[in-house]
Design a protein around this motif. Structure first.
Motif, PDB file in Angstrom:
ATOM      1  N   ARG A 242      43.653-117.761 -60.995  1.00 39.40           N
ATOM      2  CA  ARG A 242      43.149-118.579 -61.290  1.00 39.40           C
ATOM      3  C   ARG A 242      44.107-120.323 -60.145  1.00 39.40           C
ATOM      4  NH1 ARG A 242      43.591-119.065 -67.513  1.00 39.40           N
ATOM      5  NH2 ARG A 242      45.842-118.398 -66.999  1.00 39.40           N
ATOM      6  N   GLU A 243      43.501-120.640 -59.213  1.00 41.02           N
ATOM      7  CA  GLU A 243      44.296-121.024 -58.807  1.00 41.02           C
ATOM      8  C   GLU A 243      43.395-122.887 -58.996  1.00 41.02           C
ATOM      9  OE1 GLU A 243      44.870-120.487 -54.544  1.00 41.02           O
ATOM     10  OE2 GLU A 243      45.808-118.609 -54.803  1.00 41.02           O
ATOM     11  N   GLU A 244      44.096-124.090 -58.172  1.00 39.59           N
ATOM     12  CA  GLU A 244      43.223-124.862 -58.998  1.00 39.59           C
ATOM     13  C   GLU A 244      43.122-125.812 -57.416  1.00 39.59           C
ATOM     14  OE1 GLU A 244      42.309-126.610 -61.538  1.00 39.59           O
ATOM     15  OE2 GLU A 244      43.643-125.597 -63.032  1.00 39.59           O
ATOM     16  N   PRO A 245      41.901-127.029 -57.253  1.00 36.30           N
ATOM     17  CA  PRO A 245      41.427-127.483 -58.284  1.00 36.30           C
ATOM     18  C   PRO A 245      40.154-126.544 -58.330  1.00 36.30           C
ATOM     19  CG  PRO A 245      41.348-128.361 -55.944  1.00 36.30           C
ATOM     20  CD  PRO A 245      42.265-127.409 -55.242  1.00 36.30           C
ATOM     21  N   TRP A 247      40.038-123.926 -59.429  1.00 32.67           N
ATOM     22  CA  TRP A 247      39.643-122.690 -61.082  1.00 32.67           C
ATOM     23  C   TRP A 247      38.943-124.448 -61.966  1.00 32.67           C
ATOM     24  CZ3 TRP A 247      38.821-119.379 -64.885  1.00 32.67           C
ATOM     25  CH2 TRP A 247      39.246-119.511 -65.755  1.00 32.67           C
ATOM     26  N   ALA A 248      39.620-125.452 -61.652  1.00 29.21           N
ATOM     27  CA  ALA A 248      38.271-126.618 -62.949  1.00 29.21           C
ATOM     28  C   ALA A 248      37.505-126.409 -62.140  1.00 29.21           C
ATOM     29  CB  ALA A 248      39.350-127.856 -62.405  1.00 29.21           C
ATOM     30  N   ARG A 284      39.949-132.184 -67.653  1.00 29.07           N
ATOM     31  CA  ARG A 284      40.793-131.286 -66.686  1.00 29.07           C
ATOM     32  C   ARG A 284      40.702-132.338 -65.561  1.00 29.07           C
ATOM     33  NH1 ARG A 284      42.232-125.984 -67.883  1.00 29.07           N
ATOM     34  NH2 ARG A 284      42.945-125.907 -65.982  1.00 29.07           N
TER      35      ARG A 284
END
Length: 286
Positions: A242-245, A247-248, A284
């Motif tokens: 999981r990596e942002e952004p 994942w959001a 988030r």
């Protein structure tokens, strides 16, 4: 062997004829279908073995996805006893027959919150994801359009949430995505447990997606308030994909899809879960 529970009660005549041509004398032991769509899952018994039959209507894309998964992407799991073998299929009639896997459904059982099971689930998923990957420059853009179309359908997402979602979608700049073979519904309701060993079922949402997408349902359900399950799962998987952004955005897309689909099929419990997922996903972005 005396047979009752004739499969003709559950299948179209041409499907029944095909299954009998494959298997001979058969009985339906149980109907394992969710009864939310036209997908049917039947526990069959012959004079020699138990089997699972799966079928669906002409517009049921889950049948096509399941077939694609078993024709080219489940071998890595089957080689380690983690998924069933597809024994027969007729794509035109949309009928598949699988070997029967013993065990209890993880969801609702004593195993649903067992870290040892989640460690196995992470390891099995990593094995499935590791079969190959490809870079798709237009994936996120297509997915954004898909969810705009979903929001245009009938649903019960509140007006304020709908407006907030639209603002997030408008502000998001789609990026290239690395895609891998994904299950699409990786959670305890699709895990069988037999003497402490996990096996995966139901590949009807199979598709190439970002690896992190297969964690979205767990993150919105079993992981909440249970850090030990998340840790065990990631230990089994080996890394955190999981990596942002992004994942959001995955969580938001999953939430919208859940709420809209559940409303359309009349699953009020799952719809309520979708609305909770939307609330958590929107937080988030605050």
């Amino acid at each position: 062997m005396t047979m009752d529970n004739d499969p003709a009660q559950f299948l179209r005549p041409e499907q029944t004829a095909q299954v009998r041509a494959w298997l001979g004398n058969i009985a339906v032991v149980g109907d394992l279908s969710w009864h939310l769509t036209d997908t049917k899952v039947l526990h069959l018994r012959t004079t020699q073995q138990d089997l699972i039959l799966k079928t669906g209507g002409e517009r049921n894309h889950h049948i096509s996805r399941e077939l694609r998964a078993h024709q080219g992407y489940t071998d890595s799991l089957k080689a380690h006893g983690l998924a069933s073998e597809m024994l027969f299929f007729n794509e035109k009639l949309r009928v598949m027959v699988f070997e029967y896997l013993p065990g209890v459904l993880c969801e609702g059982s004593e195993h649903e919150f067992d870290p040892a099971i989640f460690r196995q689930a992470g390891s099995a998923l990593k094995r499935f994801h590791s079969q190959g990957s490809r870079l798709d420059r237009g994936y996120e853009e297509r997915l954004m359009e898909k969810f705009r179309r979903l929001l245009a359908h009938d649903h019960r997402i509140s007006f304020s949430h709908s407006q907030q979602i639209e603002r997030i979608l408008d502000a998001h700049e789609p990026q290239s995505a690395l895609l891998v073979p994904t299950h699409g519904d990786w959670q305890p309701r699709n895990w069988l447990i037999d003497h402490g060993k996990l096996r995966a079922i139901d590949f009807g949402r199979f598709e190439f997606r970002p690896a992190a997408s297969d964690l979205a349902r767990l993150a919105s359900q079993q992981f909440i308030g249970r850090a030990e399950l998340e840790s065990a799962f990631l230990e089994g998987y080996g890394v955190d994909p999981r990596e942002e952004p992004s994942w959001a955005m995955m969580l938001l897309r999953e939430a919208i899809g859940t709420a809209v689909w559940a409303y359309q099929v009349g699953d009020t419990r799952f719809e309520a879960q979708g609305h909770r997922m939307i609330q958590l996903a929107l937080e988030r972005f605050e």
